[in-house]
Motif scaffolding. Structure first.
Motif, short mmCIF file in Angstrom:
data_model
loop_
_atom_site.label_atom_id
_atom_site.label_comp_id
_atom_site.label_asym_id
_atom_site.label_seq_id
_atom_site.Cartn_x
_atom_site.Cartn_y
_atom_site.Cartn_z
N PHE A 214 0.84 -1.20 0.00
CA PHE A 214 0.00 0.00 0.00
C PHE A 214 0.87 1.25 0.00
O PHE A 214 0.63 2.18 -0.77
CB PHE A 214 -0.92 -0.02 1.22
N ALA A 215 1.91 1.27 0.84
CA ALA A 215 2.81 2.43 0.92
C ALA A 215 3.57 2.64 -0.38
O ALA A 215 3.79 3.78 -0.81
CB ALA A 215 3.79 2.25 2.08
N ASP A 216 3.94 1.52 -1.03
CA ASP A 216 4.68 1.60 -2.30
C ASP A 216 3.78 1.87 -3.49
O ASP A 216 4.26 1.99 -4.62
CB ASP A 216 5.44 0.29 -2.54
N ARG A 217 2.47 1.94 -3.23
CA ARG A 217 1.49 2.17 -4.29
C ARG A 217 1.45 1.04 -5.31
O ARG A 217 1.19 1.24 -6.49
CB ARG A 217 1.73 3.51 -5.02
N ASP A 218 1.71 -0.18 -4.82
CA ASP A 218 1.71 -1.37 -5.67
C ASP A 218 0.36 -2.07 -5.53
O ASP A 218 0.19 -3.01 -4.74
CB ASP A 218 2.85 -2.30 -5.24
N PHE B 248 -3.72 -6.15 -3.89
CA PHE B 248 -4.96 -6.89 -4.10
C PHE B 248 -4.74 -8.39 -4.26
O PHE B 248 -5.65 -9.19 -4.01
CB PHE B 248 -5.72 -6.31 -5.29
N ALA B 249 -3.52 -8.78 -4.65
CA ALA B 249 -3.19 -10.22 -4.74
C ALA B 249 -3.16 -10.86 -3.37
O ALA B 249 -3.27 -12.10 -3.25
CB ALA B 249 -1.86 -10.40 -5.45
N PRO C 287 -2.37 7.71 1.89
CA PRO C 287 -3.01 8.58 2.88
C PRO C 287 -2.83 8.12 4.32
O PRO C 287 -3.08 8.88 5.26
CB PRO C 287 -4.49 8.52 2.48
N PHE C 288 -2.42 6.89 4.53
CA PHE C 288 -2.21 6.39 5.89
C PHE C 288 -1.29 5.16 5.84
O PHE C 288 -0.99 4.63 4.76
CB PHE C 288 -3.53 6.03 6.58
N SER C 289 -0.84 4.75 7.00
CA SER C 289 0.03 3.56 7.12
C SER C 289 -0.39 2.79 8.36
O SER C 289 -1.07 3.32 9.24
CB SER C 289 1.51 3.96 7.23
N TRP C 290 -0.01 1.52 8.43
CA TRP C 290 -0.37 0.70 9.57
C TRP C 290 0.64 -0.44 9.73
O TRP C 290 1.49 -0.67 8.88
CB TRP C 290 -1.78 0.13 9.39
N GLY C 291 0.52 -1.16 10.83
CA GLY C 291 1.38 -2.31 11.07
C GLY C 291 0.91 -3.08 12.29
O GLY C 291 0.15 -2.57 13.11
#
Length: 433
Positions: free
Chosen positions: A36-40, A45-46, A79-83
């Motif tokens: 998500f952060a890398d915009r991949d 979605f895989a 727009p956001f990040s998580w872990g």
């Protein structure tokens, strides 16, 4: 749905505390967040199961619906990040629950996510359920005031939350806004050491020492009637909280160090030649103010200009310099003309401490040491040494982060602290050997 749709040292580390399926799910969650952060979007979605359900304002049922609903979130910067903070796996090893914090693009805590992962026939993990998320903690009423140190120096403090665990965190002026996110599980007390922030400037300069800082922490604890607590120390105060734990062992339950100064002397750190990303205009403004004598004549303006340059030194990613809040420059103690004198005294007192590995054996409680591996201010190797020397310590390495690792990677730093406060070693923490 997440967000409601809205730190040059080689060492061998022991096997992580959470090896096996738990670490596999944590790794999958990290990879999911990284995509998500890398915009991949293809990779992201895989990792969504064909029959996944994402619960937000509306439920997105199936991989296609998730892809359609989330595609707009791949437009522009993330727009956001998580872990992951907590991960649990069923006994049969087929389902895993992952929960943890979400931070917005400015590094502010925006809530928490919850997702369920399913192990596939090929051994990989895919998200089967995501959400619903939860809102950030409501800090509630903030109590503030002053407590008196033993010599009468007034120390400014703020207190928020009412949880069963108490945190006492020096450097209110930097860290109050960062730590109030724990108000839902802890009582959080932040305060400014003498000569810092809104605390009083002590007249007797012989008290401007790191040992006095430890005694002042005890005064805060005593005056606010705290029986036992978790001291949290950032930078040189990471050393101070260890001194406190040695001096007042019956008062601490756990200890947290963030980008801590070392207890033993290290060779001078190399100053990096590469461009840190400081805008030319900011460098030019600081040079002009310095030439004009603004350090003495316009100390607030000079403070802001200086930190507008220096903030790039304290982050690993120049883009994160914007997360550095310069509001502290409103406080006279933080003006360079005053701050520099304070730090010279503190630095001199550290040189004469004489802390040895033998003395550190007095700290019997668990110690969590967190450090950015690109720290240019205090050596990452120092935290490795802390972890190797203390009787019961583990290290969280914040990859790519500099001295303010919580600005570069708030997910790793604060998820680790939150898990530690629950009485467990956080995911990814390792003992050095």
């Amino acid at each position: 749905m997440r967000l409601f749709i809205i730190i040059t040292f080689t060492l061998t580390l022991a096997i992580p505390a959470f090896a096996g399926p738990v670490e596999d799910v944590a790794d999958a969650e990290r990879a999911f967040a990284k995509a998500f952060a890398d915009r991949d979007s293809a990779k992201f979605f895989a990792m969504v199961a064909p029959d996944a359900n994402f619960l937000g304002f509306r439920t997105l049922r199936g991989q296609d619906a998730v892809a359609k609903g989330w595609s707009r979130l791949f437009e522009g910067p993330a727009p956001f990040s998580w872990g992951p903070e907590r991960v649990e796996v069923t006994a049969d090893g087929k389902l895993g629950l992952s929960t943890g914090p979400i931070y917005d693009a400015n590094g502010k805590h925006a809530g928490d996510y919850s997702s369920i992962w399913q192990k596939q026939g090929d051994g990989s993990w895919k998200v089967i359920f995501d959400g619903p998320g939860s809102a950030p903690a409501e800090a509630g009423k903030v109590e503030e005031g002053f407590v008196k140190a033993d010599d009468g120096t007034k120390l400014f403090y703020r207190k928020v939350g009412g949880g069963p665990v108490t945190l006492i965190v020096p450097l209110d002026n930097y860290l109050h806004d960062q730590f109030r996110q724990f108000a839902n599980i802890a009582t959080v007390i932040t305060y400014d050491p003498r000569n810092r922030g809104r605390s009083q400037r002590a007249k007797d300069e012989s008290t401007w020492t790191i040992l006095q800082d430890a005694h002042d922490m005890e005064a805060v604890r005593r005056e606010l009637k705290v029986e036992k607590f978790v001291p949290v120390g950032f930078s040189y105060l990471g050393l101070m909280v260890a001194i406190y734990a040695m001096r007042y062992p019956d008062r601490v339950s756990r200890v947290v160090q963030i980008d801590s100064a070392p207890f033993s002397k290290f060779a001078n750190m190399p100053r990096e030649a590469p461009d840190l990303g400081v805008p030319e205009a900011a460098q030019r403004r600081l040079a002009e103010l310095h030439a004009a004598g603004a350090r003495e004549k316009s100390p607030k303006e000079y403070c802001e200009a200086q930190w507008d340059v220096w903030k790039y030194f304290f982050v690993g990613n120049p883009a994160h310099a914007s997360r550095f809040d310069l509001a502290f420059c409103r406080q006279e103690n933080e003006w360079p003309i005053n701050f520099d004198r304070t730090q010279q005294h503190i630095g001199g007192s550290i040189e004469t401490l004489g802390i040895t590995a033998e003395k550190l054996q007095a700290i019997k409680v668990p110690v969590l040491t967190i450090h950015g591996d690109k720290d240019r201010s205090t050596p990452y190797a120092g935290s490795v040494e802390w972890t190797k020397t203390l009787p019961d310590a583990r290290l969280i390495t914040v990859k790519g982060a500099a001295h303010m690792s919580f600005l570069d990677d708030p997910v790793t730093v604060f998820a680790s602290i939150r898990h530690f406060l629950r009485g467990e070693w956080p995911i990814g923490s390792v003992p050095a050997k």
